[in-house]
Scaffold this motif. Sequence first.
Motif, PDB file in Angstrom:
ATOM      1  N   ASN A   1      -7.147   3.425  -1.374  1.00 53.35           N
ATOM      2  CA  ASN A   1      -7.065   2.597  -0.609  1.00 53.35           C
ATOM      3  C   ASN A   1      -5.851   2.726   0.470  1.00 53.35           C
ATOM      4  O   ASN A   1      -5.624   1.761   1.321  1.00 53.35           O
ATOM      5  CB  ASN A   1      -6.924   1.202  -1.253  1.00 53.35           C
ATOM      6  CG  ASN A   1      -5.862   0.820  -1.888  1.00 53.35           C
ATOM      7  OD1 ASN A   1      -4.903   1.669  -2.068  1.00 53.35           O
ATOM      8  ND2 ASN A   1      -6.009  -0.328  -2.519  1.00 53.35           N
TER       9      ASN A   1
ATOM     10  N   SER B   1      -2.721   2.142   0.050  1.00 47.66           N
ATOM     11  CA  SER B   1      -1.695   1.341   0.080  1.00 47.66           C
ATOM     12  C   SER B   1      -0.291   2.166  -0.454  1.00 47.66           C
ATOM     13  O   SER B   1       0.686   1.582  -0.042  1.00 47.66           O
ATOM     14  CB  SER B   1      -1.959   0.125  -0.990  1.00 47.66           C
ATOM     15  OG  SER B   1      -2.081   0.755  -2.334  1.00 47.66           O
ATOM     16  N   TYR B   2      -0.318   3.021  -0.918  1.00 54.65           N
ATOM     17  CA  TYR B   2       0.744   3.934  -1.329  1.00 54.65           C
ATOM     18  C   TYR B   2       0.483   5.501  -0.837  1.00 54.65           C
ATOM     19  O   TYR B   2       1.250   6.222  -0.645  1.00 54.65           O
ATOM     20  CB  TYR B   2       0.975   3.845  -2.772  1.00 54.65           C
ATOM     21  CG  TYR B   2       1.636   2.647  -3.497  1.00 54.65           C
ATOM     22  CD1 TYR B   2       3.061   2.337  -3.160  1.00 54.65           C
ATOM     23  CD2 TYR B   2       0.821   1.493  -3.656  1.00 54.65           C
ATOM     24  CE1 TYR B   2       3.532   1.067  -3.621  1.00 54.65           C
ATOM     25  CE2 TYR B   2       1.375   0.166  -4.105  1.00 54.65           C
ATOM     26  CZ  TYR B   2       2.737   0.108  -3.859  1.00 54.65           C
ATOM     27  OH  TYR B   2       3.170  -1.114  -4.357  1.00 54.65           O
TER      28      TYR B   2
ATOM     29  N   ARG C   1     -12.193   5.597   1.918  1.00 58.74           N
ATOM     30  CA  ARG C   1     -11.081   4.487   1.833  1.00 58.74           C
ATOM     31  C   ARG C   1     -11.629   3.331   1.316  1.00 58.74           C
ATOM     32  O   ARG C   1     -12.668   2.550   1.889  1.00 58.74           O
ATOM     33  CB  ARG C   1     -10.860   4.246   3.513  1.00 58.74           C
ATOM     34  CG  ARG C   1     -10.032   5.413   4.278  1.00 58.74           C
ATOM     35  CD  ARG C   1      -9.767   5.204   5.449  1.00 58.74           C
ATOM     36  NE  ARG C   1      -9.069   6.122   6.044  1.00 58.74           N
ATOM     37  CZ  ARG C   1      -7.732   6.266   6.224  1.00 58.74           C
ATOM     38  NH1 ARG C   1      -6.755   5.537   5.905  1.00 58.74           N
ATOM     39  NH2 ARG C   1      -7.122   7.311   6.832  1.00 58.74           N
TER      40      ARG C   1
ATOM     41  N   ASP D   1     -11.043   0.483  -2.438  1.00 56.83           N
ATOM     42  CA  ASP D   1     -10.320   0.012  -3.502  1.00 56.83           C
ATOM     43  C   ASP D   1     -11.109  -0.019  -5.077  1.00 56.83           C
ATOM     44  O   ASP D   1     -12.308  -0.264  -4.941  1.00 56.83           O
ATOM     45  CB  ASP D   1     -10.278  -1.565  -3.130  1.00 56.83           C
ATOM     46  CG  ASP D   1      -8.779  -2.219  -4.002  1.00 56.83           C
ATOM     47  OD1 ASP D   1      -9.062  -2.103  -5.340  1.00 56.83           O
ATOM     48  OD2 ASP D   1      -7.726  -2.295  -3.594  1.00 56.83           O
TER      49      ASP D   1
ATOM     50  N   ILE E   1      -0.565   0.717  -9.086  1.00 62.27           N
ATOM     51  CA  ILE E   1       0.640   0.234  -8.350  1.00 62.27           C
ATOM     52  C   ILE E   1       1.836   1.016  -9.436  1.00 62.27           C
ATOM     53  O   ILE E   1       1.657   0.285 -10.620  1.00 62.27           O
ATOM     54  CB  ILE E   1       0.738  -1.216  -8.146  1.00 62.27           C
ATOM     55  CG1 ILE E   1      -0.390  -1.842  -7.147  1.00 62.27           C
ATOM     56  CG2 ILE E   1       1.899  -1.649  -7.724  1.00 62.27           C
ATOM     57  CD1 ILE E   1      -0.298  -3.222  -7.191  1.00 62.27           C
TER      58      ILE E   1
ATOM     59  N   ASP F   1       8.089  -3.252  -7.529  1.00 62.07           N
ATOM     60  CA  ASP F   1       6.806  -3.713  -6.674  1.00 62.07           C
ATOM     61  C   ASP F   1       5.928  -4.421  -7.764  1.00 62.07           C
ATOM     62  O   ASP F   1       5.638  -5.530  -7.438  1.00 62.07           O
ATOM     63  CB  ASP F   1       5.997  -2.514  -6.056  1.00 62.07           C
ATOM     64  CG  ASP F   1       6.621  -1.881  -4.733  1.00 62.07           C
ATOM     65  OD1 ASP F   1       7.650  -2.275  -4.542  1.00 62.07           O
ATOM     66  OD2 ASP F   1       6.042  -1.189  -4.266  1.00 62.07           O
TER      67      ASP F   1
ATOM     68  N   GLU G   1      -0.597  -8.886  -8.627  1.00 58.55           N
ATOM     69  CA  GLU G   1      -1.283  -7.656  -7.973  1.00 58.55           C
ATOM     70  C   GLU G   1      -1.372  -6.568  -8.864  1.00 58.55           C
ATOM     71  O   GLU G   1      -2.333  -5.831  -9.021  1.00 58.55           O
ATOM     72  CB  GLU G   1      -0.510  -7.546  -6.728  1.00 58.55           C
ATOM     73  CG  GLU G   1      -1.225  -6.180  -5.903  1.00 58.55           C
ATOM     74  CD  GLU G   1      -2.484  -6.496  -5.265  1.00 58.55           C
ATOM     75  OE1 GLU G   1      -3.172  -5.753  -4.478  1.00 58.55           O
ATOM     76  OE2 GLU G   1      -3.213  -7.645  -5.352  1.00 58.55           O
TER      77      GLU G   1
ATOM     78  N   ARG H   1       9.306   5.917   0.502  1.00 65.76           N
ATOM     79  CA  ARG H   1       9.434   4.722   0.287  1.00 65.76           C
ATOM     80  C   ARG H   1      10.858   3.850   0.022  1.00 65.76           C
ATOM     81  O   ARG H   1      11.701   4.856  -0.335  1.00 65.76           O
ATOM     82  CB  ARG H   1       8.453   4.307  -1.144  1.00 65.76           C
ATOM     83  CG  ARG H   1       8.801   4.826  -2.411  1.00 65.76           C
ATOM     84  CD  ARG H   1       7.700   4.675  -3.281  1.00 65.76           C
ATOM     85  NE  ARG H   1       8.124   4.846  -4.741  1.00 65.76           N
ATOM     86  CZ  ARG H   1       7.413   5.200  -5.763  1.00 65.76           C
ATOM     87  NH1 ARG H   1       6.126   5.649  -5.436  1.00 65.76           N
ATOM     88  NH2 ARG H   1       7.977   5.389  -6.800  1.00 65.76           N
TER      89      ARG H   1
END
Length: 340
Positions: A33, A35-36, A55, A57, A82, A87, A94, A186
Amino acid sequence: MSKIFISGAAGFIGSQLSYYLFKKGYHVTLLDNFSYGVEDNLIFPDCDFRGKIIRGDIRDKNLIDELFKKNKFDYVYHIAAITPLPDCQINPIEAVDVNITGTLTILEASRTYGVKKLVFASTSAVYENNEKFPLFEENPVRPNLIYPSTKYAAEQFCYDYVKNYDMNITCLRFANVYGPHIDCLRKQPPVVGYIIRELFYDRSPILHSTGNQSRDFVYVEDLISLCEMVLNGKGFDIVNVSSGISVSINELMLMISKLMNREEINAIYKGEAFFWKKYPELYKKPYPIKNEVLVHEVKKYTNLSNKHAFERYGWKPQTSMEEGLKRTISFVCEMLEKHC
């Protein structure tokens, strides 16, 4: 030709695994996705996955169901998560949703559509409160930070699916992984990527505590070779993926600075209480993160036994720290030059 699904395929480990399996002749379907994950990770000298990756989730049940139904995957590597500790602490809901609910979505699709083997990317962080070394897979664990707690819970669900449905699932507990494509951009990158980045820009890396704390580092290509070896394993298994050798942060700093010809740059040492200072949300009252939690995270020692990986799968790490760092430095510096 076996069909393989890889979640988190645009991340550091997922992208390297995708390329390795593609080169070995497997038919790979990639999902991320972003996000990272980043598109740069998908570009290889003789292969570009940017136009092929899906792409999406892992929590999108309809998407996952459609992909598994259509492709009839033989094997699944579930790597998406994650992973940055701060985070996960800042947004635990999340983190739980992605790392646990997302895993259950993958588990259920694997069960429904007859996946032969699922490999789950776990973490050595589940051992964060263990004090006897080396660490073995059978050691009881009781993590307290959000990230390792979600991974440990996901391991338990993997076990449940093996126990209840007779599936084949291996949980790989990764030590500190380094190598080409390591995240160095990051806010709180892995320490290897962070030191290389700071030295590349002629800046003094900020290290916490004395720098004598030690970690178990494993090179990404060694890890990936084990990822393939475990495909034939039956039932439920947990496997440490590690070098079995601990290296202090000071030793790491010295090795990298020598290889980069930056020996004149010294590290700056700061207290453990400011380890996550880039995340002020964690320090807000009335319940700021406890100082002892940060001290423990900074000072913790890791040394994992890889005896089980050798005895069951014949795996041993093949890459020396010096050689692995050389390859990592070369890639990271080339990437940073593009961003200058």
